[in-house]
Design a protein around this motif. Sequence first.
Motif, PDB file in Angstrom:
ATOM      1  N   UNK A   1       5.275  -1.572   2.667  1.00  0.00           N
ATOM      2  CA  UNK A   1       4.128  -1.229   3.501  1.00  0.00           C
ATOM      3  C   UNK A   1       4.484  -1.595   4.939  1.00  0.00           C
ATOM      4  N   UNK A   2       3.678  -2.379   5.617  1.00  0.00           N
ATOM      5  CA  UNK A   2       3.980  -2.758   7.006  1.00  0.00           C
ATOM      6  C   UNK A   2       4.851  -3.998   7.088  1.00  0.00           C
ATOM      7  N   UNK A   3       4.979  -4.721   5.978  1.00  0.00           N
ATOM      8  CA  UNK A   3       5.748  -5.968   5.957  1.00  0.00           C
ATOM      9  C   UNK A   3       7.199  -5.721   5.565  1.00  0.00           C
TER      10      UNK A   3
ATOM     11  N   UNK B   1       7.064 -10.770   5.659  1.00  0.00           N
ATOM     12  CA  UNK B   1       6.869 -11.124   7.067  1.00  0.00           C
ATOM     13  C   UNK B   1       6.652  -9.893   7.924  1.00  0.00           C
ATOM     14  N   UNK B   2       6.030 -10.136   9.068  1.00  0.00           N
ATOM     15  CA  UNK B   2       5.771  -9.108  10.068  1.00  0.00           C
ATOM     16  C   UNK B   2       6.526  -9.455  11.337  1.00  0.00           C
TER      17      UNK B   2
ATOM     18  N   UNK C   1      -0.241  -8.704  -0.301  1.00  0.00           N
ATOM     19  CA  UNK C   1       0.491  -8.345   0.919  1.00  0.00           C
ATOM     20  C   UNK C   1      -0.369  -7.445   1.807  1.00  0.00           C
ATOM     21  N   UNK C   2      -1.036  -6.478   1.220  1.00  0.00           N
ATOM     22  CA  UNK C   2      -1.889  -5.574   1.988  1.00  0.00           C
ATOM     23  C   UNK C   2      -3.037  -6.330   2.650  1.00  0.00           C
ATOM     24  N   UNK C   3      -3.646  -7.235   1.923  1.00  0.00           N
ATOM     25  CA  UNK C   3      -4.774  -8.007   2.449  1.00  0.00           C
ATOM     26  C   UNK C   3      -4.357  -8.903   3.607  1.00  0.00           C
TER      27      UNK C   3
END
Length: 100
Positions: free
Chosen positions: A54-56, A70-71, A96-98
């Motif tokens: 996803x974004x991580x 991590x981001x 992870x999404x939350x």
Amino acid sequence: MRQVVVLEEAAGDLEEARGFYDAKEPGVGDYCVTSLLADIESLALYHGIHQRQSKCFRMLASRFAFGIYYLEAEQETRVVAVLDLRRNPSWIRQQVTRRQ
């Protein structure tokens, strides 16, 4: 070198891992957390090279079955979750999404 920040929920994940392994055998929890922290510290050099979920980004821990999520921010790397990969994959995705 880049600054790595462990967010509060990720720190809670580390304490949960410590408790889980110490319940199995005293002292193993400390070893687990020390190992995971060494992996997290390596993100100062190796951030951004891991597979995206996803974004991580997800880095696989070197000694235990954990994923370090991590981001990337402009000035720092933020660890949002340290999750046991033996958990249900849908639960991991949800966590992870939350936390993004």
